[in-house]
Design a protein around this motif. Sequence first.
Motif, short mmCIF file in Angstrom:
data_model
loop_
_atom_site.label_atom_id
_atom_site.label_comp_id
_atom_site.label_asym_id
_atom_site.label_seq_id
_atom_site.Cartn_x
_atom_site.Cartn_y
_atom_site.Cartn_z
N SER A 101 6.94 -75.05 4.98
CA SER A 101 7.45 -76.42 4.80
C SER A 101 6.91 -77.36 5.88
O SER A 101 7.50 -78.39 6.16
CB SER A 101 8.98 -76.42 4.81
OG SER A 101 9.45 -75.90 6.05
N TYR A 105 7.32 -79.84 1.57
CA TYR A 105 8.09 -78.65 1.22
C TYR A 105 7.20 -77.47 0.84
O TYR A 105 7.32 -76.50 1.24
CB TYR A 105 9.10 -78.93 0.11
CG TYR A 105 9.96 -77.72 -0.18
CD1 TYR A 105 10.88 -77.27 0.77
CD2 TYR A 105 9.83 -77.01 -1.34
CE1 TYR A 105 11.67 -76.16 0.54
CE2 TYR A 105 10.62 -75.90 -1.59
CZ TYR A 105 11.52 -75.49 -0.66
OH TYR A 105 12.30 -74.38 -0.89
N ILE A 136 13.06 -74.08 7.77
CA ILE A 136 12.64 -75.22 6.94
C ILE A 136 12.48 -76.48 7.79
O ILE A 136 13.41 -76.92 8.45
CB ILE A 136 13.65 -75.47 5.80
CG1 ILE A 136 13.87 -74.19 4.98
CG2 ILE A 136 13.21 -76.64 4.92
CD1 ILE A 136 12.62 -73.62 4.34
N ASN A 139 12.68 -80.33 3.70
CA ASN A 139 13.44 -79.79 2.58
C ASN A 139 12.77 -80.11 1.24
O ASN A 139 11.91 -80.99 1.16
CB ASN A 139 14.86 -80.37 2.58
CG ASN A 139 15.64 -79.95 3.81
OD1 ASN A 139 15.77 -78.76 4.09
ND2 ASN A 139 16.15 -80.92 4.56
N THR A 143 13.72 -84.57 2.51
CA THR A 143 14.40 -84.90 3.76
C THR A 143 13.89 -83.98 4.87
O THR A 143 13.42 -82.87 4.61
CB THR A 143 15.93 -84.78 3.64
OG1 THR A 143 16.25 -83.43 3.24
CG2 THR A 143 16.49 -85.78 2.64
N ASN A 145 14.29 -81.66 8.04
CA ASN A 145 15.20 -80.76 8.74
C ASN A 145 14.71 -80.50 10.16
O ASN A 145 15.49 -80.12 11.03
CB ASN A 145 15.32 -79.43 7.97
CG ASN A 145 16.46 -78.59 8.46
OD1 ASN A 145 17.56 -79.07 8.65
ND2 ASN A 145 16.20 -77.31 8.68
N ASN A 153 13.31 -77.75 14.28
CA ASN A 153 14.44 -78.33 15.02
C ASN A 153 14.83 -77.37 16.14
O ASN A 153 14.27 -76.26 16.26
CB ASN A 153 15.61 -78.66 14.08
CG ASN A 153 16.17 -77.42 13.39
OD1 ASN A 153 16.20 -76.33 13.95
ND2 ASN A 153 16.63 -77.59 12.15
N ASP A 156 16.07 -73.81 15.04
CA ASP A 156 14.98 -72.99 14.51
C ASP A 156 13.99 -72.60 15.61
O ASP A 156 13.40 -71.51 15.56
CB ASP A 156 14.26 -73.71 13.37
CG ASP A 156 15.12 -73.78 12.10
OD1 ASP A 156 16.14 -73.08 12.03
OD2 ASP A 156 14.74 -74.54 11.19
#
Length: 169
Positions: A101, A105, A136, A139, A143, A145, A153, A156
């Motif tokens: 992603s 995505y 991810i 998304n 959007t 993530n 992030n 993750d």
Amino acid sequence: PRSKWVSGYTPDPTSNDPTGVMYYNFIENFKIVYQNLVANGYTPVVKGMAWMQGEDDLGYDSEYKALLKAFITDIRTDLRRITGDTDLATMPFVIGKIATSFGQYNHRYVPSFNAIQQEVADEMDGVETIETSDLIIVNQDGTINGTDLYHFNTADTVTLGQRFGDKLL
């Protein structure tokens, strides 16, 4: 990687030619840090390397496999030369696969690229991969993530670090 440089070439971080600069800077920084640790009474031991590939190479599958193999071999050789540790010839090297992603995505170039990373791991001793497809970044609905379209992030990133650690151990 160093072994792909033209004979006599030394990267120049101040020039417009980026060839080898990141590799050169990594090795020079490692050398300084290692020597400083030794000078201060420590006995540093390199146990392995975690490598999260940048995505600039996506779409260059035919060149990437040979370059990745050369990179791993050169890193092992150069760290062995700096430290004197002959075990680094087969130092564990763990590759983080690129998130499917990344940027969008279902990024069309990622699956074939990750397959090459897995081939390298299957063909070289002491090389492993870790999976990131469940981390991810973008998304399915578009959007974000991650911290942006391209980076994991915080949570993750911690998961990624744990996977690297688990594989290296």
